[in-house]
Design a protein around this motif. Structure first.
Motif, PDB file in Angstrom:
ATOM      1  N   THR A  18      54.118  -2.135  -7.373  1.00  0.00           N
ATOM      2  CA  THR A  18      55.035  -2.463  -6.290  1.00  0.00           C
ATOM      3  C   THR A  18      54.251  -2.600  -4.990  1.00  0.00           C
ATOM      4  O   THR A  18      53.099  -2.148  -4.886  1.00  0.00           O
ATOM      5  N   ALA A  19      54.854  -3.229  -3.993  1.00  0.00           N
ATOM      6  CA  ALA A  19      54.203  -3.378  -2.689  1.00  0.00           C
ATOM      7  C   ALA A  19      53.838  -2.002  -2.139  1.00  0.00           C
ATOM      8  O   ALA A  19      54.658  -1.074  -2.180  1.00  0.00           O
ATOM      9  N   THR A  20      52.605  -1.870  -1.673  1.00  0.00           N
ATOM     10  CA  THR A  20      52.023  -0.649  -1.095  1.00  0.00           C
ATOM     11  C   THR A  20      51.739   0.434  -2.134  1.00  0.00           C
ATOM     12  O   THR A  20      51.367   1.550  -1.773  1.00  0.00           O
ATOM     13  N   ALA A  21      51.902   0.162  -3.437  1.00  0.00           N
ATOM     14  CA  ALA A  21      51.563   1.159  -4.451  1.00  0.00           C
ATOM     15  C   ALA A  21      50.059   1.423  -4.449  1.00  0.00           C
ATOM     16  O   ALA A  21      49.252   0.536  -4.143  1.00  0.00           O
ATOM     17  N   SER A  22      49.689   2.638  -4.824  1.00  0.00           N
ATOM     18  CA  SER A  22      48.279   3.033  -4.821  1.00  0.00           C
ATOM     19  C   SER A  22      47.868   3.577  -6.178  1.00  0.00           C
ATOM     20  O   SER A  22      48.689   4.121  -6.918  1.00  0.00           O
ATOM     21  N   VAL A  23      46.598   3.426  -6.495  1.00  0.00           N
ATOM     22  CA  VAL A  23      45.979   4.071  -7.645  1.00  0.00           C
ATOM     23  C   VAL A  23      44.889   4.972  -7.081  1.00  0.00           C
ATOM     24  O   VAL A  23      43.969   4.504  -6.411  1.00  0.00           O
ATOM     25  N   HIS A  24      44.992   6.265  -7.305  1.00  0.00           N
ATOM     26  CA  HIS A  24      44.098   7.229  -6.670  1.00  0.00           C
ATOM     27  C   HIS A  24      42.658   7.078  -7.159  1.00  0.00           C
ATOM     28  O   HIS A  24      42.388   6.491  -8.213  1.00  0.00           O
ATOM     29  N   ALA A  25      41.752   7.650  -6.394  1.00  0.00           N
ATOM     30  CA  ALA A  25      40.319   7.529  -6.678  1.00  0.00           C
ATOM     31  C   ALA A  25      39.979   8.040  -8.075  1.00  0.00           C
ATOM     32  O   ALA A  25      40.426   9.114  -8.492  1.00  0.00           O
ATOM     33  N   HIS A  26      39.180   7.256  -8.798  1.00  0.00           N
ATOM     34  CA  HIS A  26      38.788   7.602 -10.149  1.00  0.00           C
ATOM     35  C   HIS A  26      37.502   6.850 -10.494  1.00  0.00           C
ATOM     36  O   HIS A  26      37.067   5.969  -9.747  1.00  0.00           O
ATOM     37  N   TRP A  27      36.904   7.185 -11.637  1.00  0.00           N
ATOM     38  CA  TRP A  27      35.719   6.460 -12.091  1.00  0.00           C
ATOM     39  C   TRP A  27      35.661   6.481 -13.604  1.00  0.00           C
ATOM     40  O   TRP A  27      36.266   7.323 -14.262  1.00  0.00           O
TER      41      TRP A  27
END
Length: 251
Positions: A18-27
């Protein structure tokens, strides 16, 4: 990004954000190509920020801590693969141009699901690797400043990309000479100040265009003297006009 998650496998998948959705920091322990077939995706690492509209994908090497943020409703195509089978030998995140063929391959391959293991799926993967191996680099990148004096100036411009003051004038506000800032820009970002400011303005412009802002409004908010000046810079840097850049392909 000290609280990043370790996800060993880099997925091959399609995700709708969705607009402005985020996926948090990962590796990941694997390499990954990230592509948004619709909307605009910003990718952040500790050293830089990239933005990937429909004519760009981002190569993310194994071990790179990164996070995502969507601007506008975004369809995200993720393509992960081991380091041993990598078609690219790049140690840093890199934005690459997406040709019409590469676009369709990324969309089709990430949609295959279990069929990726079939002979047809393996052939598609081989062609996809060939296309990635020859894709030219086309960055929309805003490198981060490490020096605290330069970081203070960069924050001023990030808060207001339309600020058109000279480097000397901006330096007086943060208590650093223009000569010192010129040296710091080259050392910290690998760019001159005008190059960095243009990248910052394009980064913000793509975010605003993803929100369906009018081109004239985007030009003003991002510090371009006129809409025609904005269109000219956009075309020279990205190869398309602002109006066609986000809407040239199917969603």
């Amino acid at each position: 990004m000290s609280d990043s998650r370790h996800l060993p496998e880099a997925p091959t998948d399609i995700r709708d954000l969705t607009a402005t959705a985020s996926v948090h920091a990962h590796w990941h322990d694997e390499n990954q190509v990230v592509y948004a077939s619709s909307g605009v995706l910003a990718v952040h690492t500790a050293r830089s920020r990239w933005i990937t509209p429909a004519h760009r994908a981002l190569w993310i090497p194994a071990g790179t801590v990164h996070s995502h943020r969507a601007y506008g409703v975004t369809r995200l195509h993720l393509f992960g693969f081991s380091q041993e089978t990598s078609p690219l030998q790049l140690s840093e995140p890199t934005a690459i141009a997406v040709t019409p063929l590469l676009r369709e391959l990324l969309i089709a391959y990430t949609a295959l699901g279990r069929d990726r293991g079939t002979p047809a799926g393996r052939r598609m993967r081989a062609v996809l690797f060939d296309q990635l191996a020859t894709a030219p680099e086309r960055p929309v990148q805003v490198p981060a400043a490490r020096d605290p004096r330069l970081a203070a100036l960069c924050r001023l411009l990030e808060q207001d990309p339309s600020d058109s003051r000279s480097l000397e004038a901006l330096g007086r506000e943060v208590g650093v000479s223009g000569r010192t800032l010129t040296r710091l820009f080259r050392h910290d970002t690998g760019m001159t100040f005008p190059q960095w400011r243009t990248q910052l303005r394009l980064y913000h412009a793509l975010r605003l265009l993803a929100e369906d802002r009018p081109v004239t409004s985007v030009a003003q908010l991002c510090g371009f003297a006129t809409a025609s000046a904005f269109i000219d810079v956009f075309r020279r840097c990205l190869g398309h006009t602002p109006g066609s850049f986000l809407h040239s392909g199917p969603s």
